[in-house]
Design a protein around this motif. Structure first.
Motif, PDB file in Angstrom:
ATOM      1  N   THR A 247      20.872  -3.954  20.742  1.00 54.83           N
ATOM      2  CA  THR A 247      22.070  -4.454  20.074  1.00 54.83           C
ATOM      3  C   THR A 247      21.930  -4.303  18.563  1.00 54.83           C
ATOM      4  OG1 THR A 247      22.567  -6.042  21.816  1.00 54.83           O
ATOM      5  CG2 THR A 247      23.450  -6.514  19.621  1.00 54.83           C
ATOM      6  N   ALA A 248      22.904  -3.615  17.963  1.00 55.09           N
ATOM      7  CA  ALA A 248      22.868  -3.337  16.524  1.00 55.09           C
ATOM      8  C   ALA A 248      24.131  -2.601  16.127  1.00 55.09           C
ATOM      9  CB  ALA A 248      21.652  -2.489  16.172  1.00 55.09           C
ATOM     10  N   ASN A 249      24.293  -2.471  14.828  1.00 52.00           N
ATOM     11  CA  ASN A 249      25.308  -1.565  14.293  1.00 52.00           C
ATOM     12  C   ASN A 249      24.637  -0.208  14.132  1.00 52.00           C
ATOM     13  OD1 ASN A 249      27.839  -0.932  13.438  1.00 52.00           O
ATOM     14  ND2 ASN A 249      27.689  -1.952  11.459  1.00 52.00           N
ATOM     15  N   TYR A 250      25.214   0.806  14.741  1.00 52.39           N
ATOM     16  CA  TYR A 250      24.629   2.144  14.731  1.00 52.39           C
ATOM     17  C   TYR A 250      25.338   3.009  13.695  1.00 52.39           C
ATOM     18  CZ  TYR A 250      21.778   1.229  18.826  1.00 52.39           C
ATOM     19  OH  TYR A 250      20.831   0.734  19.682  1.00 52.39           O
ATOM     20  N   TYR A 251      24.530   3.655  12.858  1.00 53.40           N
ATOM     21  CA  TYR A 251      25.049   4.468  11.761  1.00 53.40           C
ATOM     22  C   TYR A 251      24.664   5.935  11.948  1.00 53.40           C
ATOM     23  CZ  TYR A 251      25.662   0.036   9.307  1.00 53.40           C
ATOM     24  OH  TYR A 251      26.048  -1.229   8.951  1.00 53.40           O
ATOM     25  N   CYS A 252      25.614   6.783  11.685  1.00 56.71           N
ATOM     26  CA  CYS A 252      25.371   8.219  11.640  1.00 56.71           C
ATOM     27  C   CYS A 252      24.958   8.595  10.228  1.00 56.71           C
ATOM     28  CB  CYS A 252      26.656   8.942  12.042  1.00 56.71           C
ATOM     29  SG  CYS A 252      26.581  10.731  11.948  1.00 56.71           S
ATOM     30  N   ALA A 253      24.019   9.520  10.102  1.00 56.00           N
ATOM     31  CA  ALA A 253      23.556   9.975   8.794  1.00 56.00           C
ATOM     32  C   ALA A 253      23.420  11.489   8.799  1.00 56.00           C
ATOM     33  CB  ALA A 253      22.210   9.339   8.458  1.00 56.00           C
ATOM     34  N   ALA A 254      23.644  12.092   7.645  1.00 54.96           N
ATOM     35  CA  ALA A 254      23.570  13.550   7.543  1.00 54.96           C
ATOM     36  C   ALA A 254      22.794  13.957   6.296  1.00 54.96           C
ATOM     37  CB  ALA A 254      24.974  14.145   7.494  1.00 54.96           C
ATOM     38  N   ARG A 255      22.097  15.080   6.443  1.00 54.66           N
ATOM     39  CA  ARG A 255      21.294  15.602   5.340  1.00 54.66           C
ATOM     40  C   ARG A 255      21.640  17.066   5.142  1.00 54.66           C
ATOM     41  NH1 ARG A 255      16.066  15.342   2.712  1.00 54.66           N
ATOM     42  NH2 ARG A 255      15.183  17.440   2.694  1.00 54.66           N
ATOM     43  N   PHE A 256      21.675  17.506   3.899  1.00 56.54           N
ATOM     44  CA  PHE A 256      22.067  18.886   3.594  1.00 56.54           C
ATOM     45  C   PHE A 256      21.171  19.890   4.307  1.00 56.54           C
ATOM     46  CE2 PHE A 256      25.219  17.438   1.018  1.00 56.54           C
ATOM     47  CZ  PHE A 256      24.830  16.879  -0.195  1.00 56.54           C
ATOM     48  N   SER A 257      19.856  19.626   4.316  1.00 53.86           N
ATOM     49  CA  SER A 257      18.933  20.609   4.872  1.00 53.86           C
ATOM     50  C   SER A 257      17.945  19.920   5.805  1.00 53.86           C
ATOM     51  CB  SER A 257      18.167  21.315   3.749  1.00 53.86           C
ATOM     52  OG  SER A 257      17.430  20.374   3.001  1.00 53.86           O
ATOM     53  N   TRP A 258      17.388  20.702   6.710  1.00 50.48           N
ATOM     54  CA  TRP A 258      16.391  20.184   7.640  1.00 50.48           C
ATOM     55  C   TRP A 258      15.044  20.050   6.924  1.00 50.48           C
ATOM     56  CZ3 TRP A 258      15.809  17.756  11.978  1.00 50.48           C
ATOM     57  CH2 TRP A 258      14.563  17.763  12.608  1.00 50.48           C
ATOM     58  N   SER A 259      14.290  19.066   7.341  1.00 55.63           N
ATOM     59  CA  SER A 259      12.934  18.890   6.824  1.00 55.63           C
ATOM     60  C   SER A 259      12.086  18.241   7.907  1.00 55.63           C
ATOM     61  CB  SER A 259      12.939  17.991   5.581  1.00 55.63           C
ATOM     62  OG  SER A 259      11.611  17.593   5.245  1.00 55.63           O
ATOM     63  N   ARG A 260      10.847  18.689   8.012  1.00 56.41           N
ATOM     64  CA  ARG A 260       9.944  18.061   8.981  1.00 56.41           C
ATOM     65  C   ARG A 260       9.649  16.617   8.597  1.00 56.41           C
ATOM     66  NH1 ARG A 260       5.146  22.333   9.659  1.00 56.41           N
ATOM     67  NH2 ARG A 260       5.609  22.578   7.457  1.00 56.41           N
ATOM     68  N   ASP A 261       9.864  16.278   7.310  1.00 58.01           N
ATOM     69  CA  ASP A 261       9.662  14.892   6.872  1.00 58.01           C
ATOM     70  C   ASP A 261      10.630  13.936   7.562  1.00 58.01           C
ATOM     71  OD1 ASP A 261       8.817  15.654   3.399  1.00 58.01           O
ATOM     72  OD2 ASP A 261       7.617  15.647   5.239  1.00 58.01           O
ATOM     73  N   LEU A 262      11.694  14.474   8.138  1.00 51.68           N
ATOM     74  CA  LEU A 262      12.655  13.620   8.843  1.00 51.68           C
ATOM     75  C   LEU A 262      12.001  12.919  10.030  1.00 51.68           C
ATOM     76  CD1 LEU A 262      15.779  15.941   8.688  1.00 51.68           C
ATOM     77  CD2 LEU A 262      15.464  13.790   7.472  1.00 51.68           C
ATOM     78  N   SER A 263      10.886  13.446  10.519  1.00 53.66           N
ATOM     79  CA  SER A 263      10.172  12.792  11.614  1.00 53.66           C
ATOM     80  C   SER A 263       9.624  11.435  11.202  1.00 53.66           C
ATOM     81  CB  SER A 263       9.028  13.683  12.103  1.00 53.66           C
ATOM     82  OG  SER A 263       8.035  13.816  11.090  1.00 53.66           O
ATOM     83  N   LEU A 264       9.495  11.215   9.881  1.00 52.64           N
ATOM     84  CA  LEU A 264       8.987   9.942   9.386  1.00 52.64           C
ATOM     85  C   LEU A 264      10.022   8.825   9.488  1.00 52.64           C
ATOM     86  CD1 LEU A 264       7.134  11.301   6.222  1.00 52.64           C
ATOM     87  CD2 LEU A 264       6.183  10.807   8.487  1.00 52.64           C
ATOM     88  N   GLY A 265      11.302   9.218   9.657  1.00 47.77           N
ATOM     89  CA  GLY A 265      12.327   8.223   9.896  1.00 47.77           C
ATOM     90  C   GLY A 265      12.842   7.479   8.686  1.00 47.77           C
TER      91      GLY A 265
END
Length: 125
Positions: free
Chosen positions: A89-107
């Motif tokens: 249970t939570a408010n779910y947010y969509c997020a977008a980034r201009f470019s892909w990065s493996r750092d996105l795995s860090l959350g």
């Protein structure tokens, strides 16, 4: 003008399923993801998908239950949520980034450029 519009939230019983959608407009992105925030808690990473290619990352708490996918033609990312638990249970947010990065795995939420307004998901026990 860039817009991210979420939909699909609602009330569901524990063990049920929901599918969230996030429609992006205004530009193309390299990565789109989902975060969630429960009352009194910090915003936490849920999942992210690379816009081109199949790379995805998930939070440990949702692995095996949630699936992120995208429809390039519709510029939309989805979050299929199965086996839902009250702690989802939570408010779910969509997020977008201009470019892909493996750092996105860090959350980290700091890596994203745009955010939607959120959609509420409530899981009853």
């Amino acid at each position: 003008q860039v817009q991210l519009v979420e939909s699909g939230g609602g009330l569901v019983q524990a063990g049920g399923s929901l599918r969230l959608s996030c429609a992006a407009s205004g530009r193309a992105f390299g990565a789109m993801g989902w975060f969630r925030q429960a009352p009194g808690k910090e915003r936490e990473f849920v999942a992210v998908a690379r816009w081109s290619g199949g790379t995805t990352y998930y939070a440990d708490s949702v692995k095996g239950r949630f699936t992120i996918s995208r429809d390039n033609a519709k510029n939309t990312v989805y979050l299929q949520m199965n086996s839902l638990k009250p702690e989802d249970t939570a408010n779910y947010y969509c997020a977008a980034r201009f470019s892909w990065s493996r750092d996105l795995s860090l959350g980290s939420s700091q890596l994203y450029d745009y955010w939607g307004q959120g959609t509420q998901v409530t899981v009853s026990s």
